[in-house]
Design a protein around this motif. Structure first.
Motif, mmCIF file in Angstrom:
data_model
loop_
_atom_site.group_PDB
_atom_site.id
_atom_site.type_symbol
_atom_site.label_atom_id
_atom_site.label_comp_id
_atom_site.label_asym_id
_atom_site.label_seq_id
_atom_site.Cartn_x
_atom_site.Cartn_y
_atom_site.Cartn_z
ATOM 1 N N UNK A 62 0.823 -1.212 0.000
ATOM 2 C CA UNK A 62 0.000 0.000 0.000
ATOM 3 C C UNK A 62 0.855 1.259 0.000
ATOM 4 N N UNK A 63 2.084 1.158 0.504
ATOM 5 C CA UNK A 63 2.981 2.306 0.510
ATOM 6 C C UNK A 63 3.474 2.710 -0.865
ATOM 7 N N UNK A 64 3.242 1.855 -1.883
ATOM 8 C CA UNK A 64 3.645 2.196 -3.241
ATOM 9 C C UNK A 64 2.748 3.267 -3.858
ATOM 10 N N UNK A 65 1.575 3.465 -3.276
ATOM 11 C CA UNK A 65 0.625 4.417 -3.852
ATOM 12 C C UNK A 65 1.044 5.847 -3.519
ATOM 13 N N UNK A 66 1.055 6.707 -4.550
ATOM 14 C CA UNK A 66 1.395 8.123 -4.377
ATOM 15 C C UNK A 66 0.183 9.021 -4.597
ATOM 16 N N UNK A 67 -0.960 8.409 -4.829
ATOM 17 C CA UNK A 67 -2.187 9.134 -5.143
ATOM 18 C C UNK A 67 -3.084 8.218 -5.947
ATOM 19 N N UNK A 68 -4.180 8.714 -6.510
ATOM 20 C CA UNK A 68 -5.047 7.859 -7.333
ATOM 21 C C UNK A 68 -4.290 7.293 -8.526
ATOM 22 N N UNK A 69 -4.608 6.081 -8.906
ATOM 23 C CA UNK A 69 -3.954 5.461 -10.057
ATOM 24 C C UNK A 69 -4.205 6.287 -11.315
ATOM 25 N N UNK A 70 -3.141 6.437 -12.134
ATOM 26 C CA UNK A 70 -3.214 7.223 -13.373
ATOM 27 C C UNK A 70 -3.851 8.589 -13.086
ATOM 28 N N UNK A 71 -3.394 9.234 -12.021
ATOM 29 C CA UNK A 71 -4.066 10.438 -11.511
ATOM 30 C C UNK A 71 -4.203 11.527 -12.560
ATOM 31 N N UNK A 72 -3.212 11.687 -13.419
ATOM 32 C CA UNK A 72 -3.269 12.762 -14.413
ATOM 33 C C UNK A 72 -4.008 12.349 -15.678
ATOM 34 N N UNK A 73 -4.483 11.101 -15.717
ATOM 35 C CA UNK A 73 -5.213 10.612 -16.898
ATOM 36 C C UNK A 73 -6.530 9.953 -16.506
ATOM 37 N N UNK A 74 -7.029 10.276 -15.325
ATOM 38 C CA UNK A 74 -8.172 9.545 -14.777
ATOM 39 C C UNK A 74 -9.436 9.704 -15.606
ATOM 40 N N UNK A 75 -9.523 10.766 -16.419
ATOM 41 C CA UNK A 75 -10.715 10.984 -17.230
ATOM 42 C C UNK A 75 -10.638 10.267 -18.574
ATOM 43 N N UNK A 76 -9.496 9.690 -18.885
ATOM 44 C CA UNK A 76 -9.350 8.994 -20.167
ATOM 45 C C UNK A 76 -10.024 7.631 -20.086
ATOM 46 N N UNK A 77 -10.923 7.348 -21.024
ATOM 47 C CA UNK A 77 -11.728 6.120 -20.939
ATOM 48 C C UNK A 77 -10.873 4.865 -21.032
ATOM 49 N N UNK A 78 -9.728 4.941 -21.715
ATOM 50 C CA UNK A 78 -8.951 3.724 -21.928
ATOM 51 C C UNK A 78 -8.288 3.205 -20.654
ATOM 52 N N UNK A 79 -8.129 4.048 -19.627
ATOM 53 C CA UNK A 79 -7.512 3.562 -18.390
ATOM 54 C C UNK A 79 -8.541 3.236 -17.313
ATOM 55 N N UNK A 80 -9.823 3.492 -17.569
ATOM 56 C CA UNK A 80 -10.833 3.260 -16.537
ATOM 57 C C UNK A 80 -10.873 1.802 -16.061
ATOM 58 N N UNK A 81 -10.814 0.800 -16.961
ATOM 59 C CA UNK A 81 -10.822 -0.591 -16.465
ATOM 60 C C UNK A 81 -9.633 -0.906 -15.571
#
Length: 713
Positions: A137-156
């Motif tokens: 859990x310490x590997x997380x620096x924020x939401x996954x793909x934080x700067x691309x979270x609105x891109x549909x291709x990374x949603x899954x």
């Protein structure tokens, strides 16, 4: 070779030998993110271009994509000789792939660490599990793909990682509870259920921690908070784990207590007075939270730690003492015509399975749904389980003679049985139970009276209406609590013209979805749904649907919750039914059911009004009024013992008196199913159904609130 580290658990970053690498402008990092989300799979160049430019902009040509790939290669491998093959971003066949060791991608390291931590927990090493999962859990620096979270291709991929992160958090807290750190993690658990209110495991952990902190009342309040939230947001009842935990807390079961010293298996023989559903700490589950038992081919497997297991066969759960007993529950015989199967009929005694009757070991008798183990050293008198079974049967009107026969058939001594039957009627607890049974009989009689009054309204069968106004819908059906098929109500949906297995595969084939698989092997799959969750690409699932023929073995159901994640783009293909469904079309109020011909949804009811909108294929439906609940032999609150396709009226005679409305849902139709109405559904073709349950009601939607205390099926 340079050390390239790729990180997506936060903003997308890349490091080479410890130094951050500039990934370029907006589109170039999107190319890298798309390939990372594919997790090593090759993406054809055309597919890659469509994904990267899926935000509405004009799709670039092959040369532009090639330029971005070349730019990424220069950034990640600046020392690579010209024209030599890349070791990070590879060209394969018609497309590209990122191929690096798993330890060089933080998402893959996280996945591996979580798997290792869970294994440590399963092997009874909670301290190692806490250390490993904390590191993951310490590997997380924020939401996954934080700067691309609105891109549909990374949603899954975001959905996969978020789900894994939630599961890792729950496993770490489970391990902490096993180490006796309940006071330490209370605050974190409160935050967890606020952040993830629909994940039942978090509620279970919080209740366990509160109970061990000496706050039994607060622990029960947590379970009830979970029940209210699930009913309000999803219209479903809590799963078996929460229900067993609630019962264990109410009974102050000692297995909930943390044993002295380090976490260790707690061996409690079944004949010692603990209930069969109560949680036990074992090396496999040191937290003490109840775990589901498995069911395979009508045989329930009960595990006792790592040492032994035994099977309780139920003859398809429709015959024998146990099957008959399940049908008696919540029934009171009021006349000869309404006599229910006795607990101890001669035929039933033939189906009692005994193990090692003449041996000194335990004798296990699965009766009344309660496995009871007796040993030669057990003291005289009935166990608490047998006393509860006896009291319930007597209160529900089963003659004492039939109860006595069943107890004797289970191997109990005649003198013990006779003493118990003599004492029980005068016990104050039994008197209270009897008063409740009489109240139940009165309420059941009232439902029958109401059913008789309403029968004339349903004589015409399941109504089918075209062009129905919203005003008439609410007046005649919604508020009158009556089902109706709205013919052609969703014919104008874009989905009606655009959806097919082929078109869905072309649009969202690479998306990862969750479906239920292996349903045929487990008749209890409706209850043990978590054991059947399987993730695969949407393309793979659609291929199964198209090529697998008629089957009920796999099905994408409402519980899979794909609409809110990978299949969210399909929202643009549906519309609210004017004047009936809230025009906001809230994502959490929309679910998708998709499967082959032959999929069956067993007879059950929902706790909210729903509109089943048929997009593809046809479905055969059968409905029974909510107020005829006693005639469908309920089990566990929302399901029925009756097989609505082939009802066995010898086993379920009251179902013959039920009002069954039947019809076929055609493509473009919408079926209104009122809250509490029992319904059975079978797909006649490859079928897609969208379920809507947020109606445009000024006073707010109406829900059926389940009772606070329920039992498993």
């Amino acid at each position: 070779m340079a050390d390239v580290q790729l990180s997506v658990l936060g903003p997308l970053t890349a490091h080479r030998d410890g130094a951050e690498v500039a990934l370029g402008g907006r589109r170039q990092p999107m190319v890298l993110a798309t390939l990372l989300a594919a997790r090593g799979r090759m993406l054809p160049a055309e597919r890659l271009r469509n994904l990267v430019w899926s935000d509405g902009g004009r799709t670039a040509g092959p040369a532009t994509l090639h330029g971005y790939v070349a730019g990424l290669r220069r950034a990640l491998e600046p020392d690579r000789p010209p024209r030599s093959p890349s070791t990070v971003l590879l060209r394969e066949g018609p497309g590209y792939a990122v191929r690096v060791p798993a330890e060089q991608v933080d998402a893959e390291r996280f996945t591996a660490l979580v798997a290792h931590g869970v294994t440590m927990l399963e092997r009874g090493r909670p301290a190692a599990a806490v250390t490993t999962l904390t590191g993951a859990l310490g590997l997380w620096r924020g939401p996954a793909y934080a700067d691309l979270a609105e891109a549909s291709f990374v949603l899954p991929e975001i959905a996969r990682l978020d789900g894994l992160r939630a599961a890792a958090t729950e496993s770490r807290l489970t391990a902490a509870l096993a180490l006796g750190r309940h006071a330490e993690v209370l605050g974190e658990l409160e935050a967890l259920v606020l952040e993830q209110p629909l994940r039942e495991r978090g509620w279970e952990l919080l209740a366990i921690a509160l109970y061990r902190a000496g706050r039994q009342g607060d622990a029960l309040t947590v379970v009830r908070r979970a029940r209210t939230r699930l009913a309000r947001d999803l219209g479903v009842d809590p799963g078996p784990g929460l229900l067993r935990l609630e019962a264990a807390i109410l009974g102050q079961d000692t297995s909930l207590d943390l044993p002295a010293g380090r976490a260790a298996p707690l061996e409690v023989p079944y004949g010692s007075g603990r209930s069969w559903w109560a949680p036990r700490r074992t090396a496999e589950d040191p937290s003490g939270i109840p775990a589901d038992r498995g069911t395979v081919d009508h045989t329930t497997i009960h595990c006792e730690g790592r040492h032994r297991a035994w099977a309780a066969t139920d003859d398809q759960r429709r015959t024998g003492v146990r099957g008959q007993r399940q049908e008696q529950l919540r029934r009171l015989r009021r006349s000869v015509e309404r006599t229910y199967p006795a607990a101890a009929s001669p035929a039933g005694r033939n189906h009692i399975r005994r193990a090692g009757r003449d041996a000194p070991g335990p004798v296990t008798v699965p009766i009344a749904g309660v496995p009871v183990t007796r040993t030669a050293a057990e003291p005289t008198g009935l166990t608490p389980q047998w006393r509860a079974w006896t009291a319930e049967n007597l209160a529900l009107g089963v003659p004492a003679g039939e109860v006595r026969e069943a107890l004797l058939a289970a191997g109990l001594s005649g003198s013990t049985v006779d003493e118990e039957l003599t004492r029980m009627p005068d016990h104050p607890y039994f008197q209270a139970c009897l008063r409740l049974a009489r109240e139940y009989a009165w309420l059941e009689s009232l439902l029958d009276f109401y059913s008789d009054l309403r029968s004339a309204q349903l004589a015409g069968g399941l109504e089918r209406r075209a062009g129905l106004s919203a005003a008439e819908f609410f007046d005649r059906y919604y508020f009158a609590h009556r089902p109706v098929i709205l013919a052609g109500a969703v014919d104008d949906w874009p989905a009606r013209q655009q959806w097919s297995p082929t078109s869905l595969r072309d649009r969202l084939g690479e998306v990862e979805v969750e479906v239920m698989t292996g349903r045929d092997s487990n008749p209890e799959h409706g209850w043990q749904h978590d054991a059947h969750r399987t993730r695969m690409t949407f393309a793979d699932y659609l291929t199964m649907v198209e090529t697998g023929g008629e089957t009920n073995d796999y099905y994408m159901v409402a519980r899979n919750d794909n609409w809110q994640h990978g299949l969210k783009p399909l929202t643009q293909d549906i519309k609210p039914v004017p004047g009936i469904i809230d025009p906001a079309l809230l994502p959490e109020a929309v679910t998708l059911l998709l499967g082959p011909a032959g999929t069956v949804t067993a007879l059950h009811h929902d706790n909210m009004n729903i509109l089943l909108c048929q997009v593809m294929g046809r479905k055969h439906v059968r409905l029974v009024p909510s107020y005829q609940r006693p005639r469908v032999y309920p089990r566990g609150g929302t399901y029925s013992h009756v097989d609505a396709a082939r009802p066995d009226l010898d086993q379920h005679p009251l179902y013959g008196q039920a009002t069954v409305l039947a019809g076929v849902l055609e493509p473009g139709d919408a079926l209104f199913v009122p809250a509490g109405w029992w319904h059975w559904v079978r797909a006649l073709d490859i079928s897609a159904t969208v379920s809507l349950h947020h109606f445009q009601v000024p006073s707010g939607n109406h829900y059926l609130h389940p009772p606070l205390v329920r039992t498993d099926p």
